[in-house]
Design a protein around this motif. Structure first.
Motif, PDB file in Angstrom:
ATOM      1  N   ILE A 141     123.343  15.216  67.093  1.00  0.00           N
ATOM      2  CA  ILE A 141     123.560  13.761  67.089  1.00  0.00           C
ATOM      3  C   ILE A 141     124.289  13.339  65.803  1.00  0.00           C
ATOM      4  O   ILE A 141     123.707  13.203  64.734  1.00  0.00           O
ATOM      5  N   GLN A 146     125.722   9.019  68.274  1.00  0.00           N
ATOM      6  CA  GLN A 146     124.723   7.955  68.154  1.00  0.00           C
ATOM      7  C   GLN A 146     125.302   6.633  68.662  1.00  0.00           C
ATOM      8  O   GLN A 146     124.626   5.882  69.372  1.00  0.00           O
TER       9      GLN A 146
ATOM     10  N   THR B  10     116.763   2.893  64.058  1.00  0.00           N
ATOM     11  CA  THR B  10     117.715   3.960  64.424  1.00  0.00           C
ATOM     12  C   THR B  10     117.433   5.189  63.552  1.00  0.00           C
ATOM     13  O   THR B  10     116.830   5.063  62.479  1.00  0.00           O
ATOM     14  N   PRO B  11     117.878   6.374  63.988  1.00  0.00           N
ATOM     15  CA  PRO B  11     117.624   7.574  63.176  1.00  0.00           C
ATOM     16  C   PRO B  11     118.564   7.674  61.969  1.00  0.00           C
ATOM     17  O   PRO B  11     118.253   8.349  60.999  1.00  0.00           O
ATOM     18  N   LEU B  12     119.701   7.014  62.086  1.00  0.00           N
ATOM     19  CA  LEU B  12     120.693   7.024  60.990  1.00  0.00           C
ATOM     20  C   LEU B  12     121.029   5.567  60.657  1.00  0.00           C
ATOM     21  O   LEU B  12     120.891   4.693  61.516  1.00  0.00           O
ATOM     22  N   LEU B  14     122.919   2.178  60.468  1.00  0.00           N
ATOM     23  CA  LEU B  14     123.859   1.642  61.460  1.00  0.00           C
ATOM     24  C   LEU B  14     125.269   1.498  60.879  1.00  0.00           C
ATOM     25  O   LEU B  14     125.429   1.081  59.726  1.00  0.00           O
ATOM     26  N   GLN B  18     128.348   0.114  65.543  1.00  0.00           N
ATOM     27  CA  GLN B  18     127.049   0.138  66.251  1.00  0.00           C
ATOM     28  C   GLN B  18     126.395  -1.249  66.221  1.00  0.00           C
ATOM     29  O   GLN B  18     125.813  -1.701  67.213  1.00  0.00           O
ATOM     30  N   LEU B  46     115.017  10.472  66.780  1.00  0.00           N
ATOM     31  CA  LEU B  46     116.080  11.437  67.121  1.00  0.00           C
ATOM     32  C   LEU B  46     117.454  10.829  67.392  1.00  0.00           C
ATOM     33  O   LEU B  46     118.468  11.292  66.919  1.00  0.00           O
ATOM     34  N   GLY B  47     117.487   9.811  68.243  1.00  0.00           N
ATOM     35  CA  GLY B  47     118.758   9.194  68.588  1.00  0.00           C
ATOM     36  C   GLY B  47     118.493   7.883  69.298  1.00  0.00           C
ATOM     37  O   GLY B  47     117.332   7.530  69.560  1.00  0.00           O
ATOM     38  N   GLY B  48     119.562   7.166  69.643  1.00  0.00           N
ATOM     39  CA  GLY B  48     119.382   5.907  70.357  1.00  0.00           C
ATOM     40  C   GLY B  48     118.889   4.817  69.415  1.00  0.00           C
ATOM     41  O   GLY B  48     119.086   4.886  68.199  1.00  0.00           O
ATOM     42  N   VAL B  49     118.199   3.828  69.994  1.00  0.00           N
ATOM     43  CA  VAL B  49     117.781   2.672  69.202  1.00  0.00           C
ATOM     44  C   VAL B  49     116.526   2.024  69.802  1.00  0.00           C
ATOM     45  O   VAL B  49     116.321   2.084  71.012  1.00  0.00           O
ATOM     46  N   ILE B  51     114.806  -1.767  69.742  1.00  0.00           N
ATOM     47  CA  ILE B  51     115.072  -3.153  69.333  1.00  0.00           C
ATOM     48  C   ILE B  51     113.845  -3.996  69.681  1.00  0.00           C
ATOM     49  O   ILE B  51     113.311  -3.896  70.794  1.00  0.00           O
ATOM     50  N   CYS B  60     115.180   2.296  73.507  1.00  0.00           N
ATOM     51  CA  CYS B  60     116.251   3.183  73.998  1.00  0.00           C
ATOM     52  C   CYS B  60     116.348   4.408  73.094  1.00  0.00           C
ATOM     53  O   CYS B  60     117.445   4.947  72.894  1.00  0.00           O
ATOM     54  N   VAL B  62     115.929   8.301  71.897  1.00  0.00           N
ATOM     55  CA  VAL B  62     115.984   9.619  72.544  1.00  0.00           C
ATOM     56  C   VAL B  62     114.575  10.220  72.611  1.00  0.00           C
ATOM     57  O   VAL B  62     114.212  10.899  73.565  1.00  0.00           O
ATOM     58  N   GLN B  65     113.007   8.802  75.616  1.00  0.00           N
ATOM     59  CA  GLN B  65     113.647   9.405  76.789  1.00  0.00           C
ATOM     60  C   GLN B  65     113.127  10.820  77.009  1.00  0.00           C
ATOM     61  O   GLN B  65     112.811  11.214  78.129  1.00  0.00           O
ATOM     62  N   LEU B  66     113.026  11.544  75.907  1.00  0.00           N
ATOM     63  CA  LEU B  66     112.486  12.927  75.991  1.00  0.00           C
ATOM     64  C   LEU B  66     111.052  12.932  76.489  1.00  0.00           C
ATOM     65  O   LEU B  66     110.655  13.780  77.297  1.00  0.00           O
ATOM     66  N   GLN B  67     110.284  11.975  75.985  1.00  0.00           N
ATOM     67  CA  GLN B  67     108.875  11.875  76.395  1.00  0.00           C
ATOM     68  C   GLN B  67     108.776  11.637  77.902  1.00  0.00           C
ATOM     69  O   GLN B  67     107.957  12.253  78.592  1.00  0.00           O
TER      70      GLN B  67
END
Lengths: 171, 82
Positions: A141, A146, B10-12, B14, B18, B46-49, B51, B60, B62, B65-67
């Motif tokens: 990612i 992202q 977010t994981p990183l 913004l 974004q 991990l990823g996504g967001v 809000i 949203c 990741v 989603q993984l879960q």
């Protein structure tokens, strides 16, 4: 005139007297004794025959009793054999049923254990997959990915919310 | 125009692009509102967001989603086993 020899006459008379005396004092008692003896023997024979007859009857009776006892004994043996066979059959049936019950119980337990193991295995597999995916994602990612993720996932989520809002307005 | 403070995880950190994408999507839901993003970095998603504002939560990530995929896999495996 006949010349008689008196000594012979006397001898004859003596002989007759002797015979009479013998008959009177020897033969009669002897005959009586013999008759008595004979009668006694006959009585004894009769008694012996009666005893023999009674013994024979007793023997027959005893044989009949023995026969009855033998039949009763055989009957009891047969009854005991039947009872023993029934008890044996009952014990075998009971043991078989108990065995079946234990077998089913163990099968059930084994099945549960297998299911539990499979469940654990499934969870472990999923955990491993998740760990691998997380590791891959951590390296894959990038900010560009992202950005795409945010756009795509938000698009889906917002569309869903809009659909729900439309449904609630229609209602 | 009403201003709404929105918590964004977010994981990183913004990027501007974004932030614009997020605001674009949020304005579809509430066109009359102006959104101020309150940023929060959480690498565990991990990823996504994620809000959140008011009583609304849009997950949203990741991680979520993984879960969901994980739960679906377990359900499917259980169904196949039975």
């Amino acid at each position: 005139m006949i010349n008689v020899d008196w000594s012979i006459v006397f001898q004859i008379i003596n002989f007759i007297v002797l015979v009479l005396l013998l008959v009177r004092f020897l033969f009669k008692p002897a005959v009586q004794a013999l008759e008595s003896r004979s009668k006694h023997i006959e009585e004894q024979i009769s008694a012996a025959e009666a005893q023999k007859k009674a013994a024979e009857e007793l023997r027959i009776k005893l044989e009949e009793e023995e026969q009855k006892i033998q039949e009763k004994y055989l009957e009891m043996i047969e009854e005991a054999n039947k009872e023993a066979a029934k008890v044996k059959e009952d014990i075998i049936n009971e043991a078989y049923q108990e065995g079946e019950k234990i077998k089913k119980e163990y099968e059930k337990r084994a099945q549960k254990e297998i299911e539990k193991l499979f469940s654990q295995l499934r969870e472990e597999i999923v955990e491993i997959v998740e760990t691998v995916v997380v590791k891959i994602l951590n390296t894959q990612i990038t900010p560009e990915v992202q950005t795409q993720l945010i756009d795509r996932l938000l698009e889906e989520a917002v569309s869903q919310i809009e659909e729900q809002m439309e449904v609630s307005y229609e209602k | 125009m009403k201003n709404e403070v929105v918590r964004v995880v977010t994981p990183l950190p913004l990027t501007e692009e974004q932030k614009e994408i997020i605001k674009k999507h949020l304005s579809r839901l509430s066109p009359q509102e102006d959104f101020t993003l309150q940023e929060e970095v959480d690498p565990s998603i991990l990823g996504g967001v994620i809000i959140a504002w008011g009583e609304t939560l849009i997950d949203c990530s990741v991680k979520t989603q993984l879960q969901k995929i994980k739960e679906r896999m377990l359900k499917e495996m259980l169904k196949e086993a039975s």
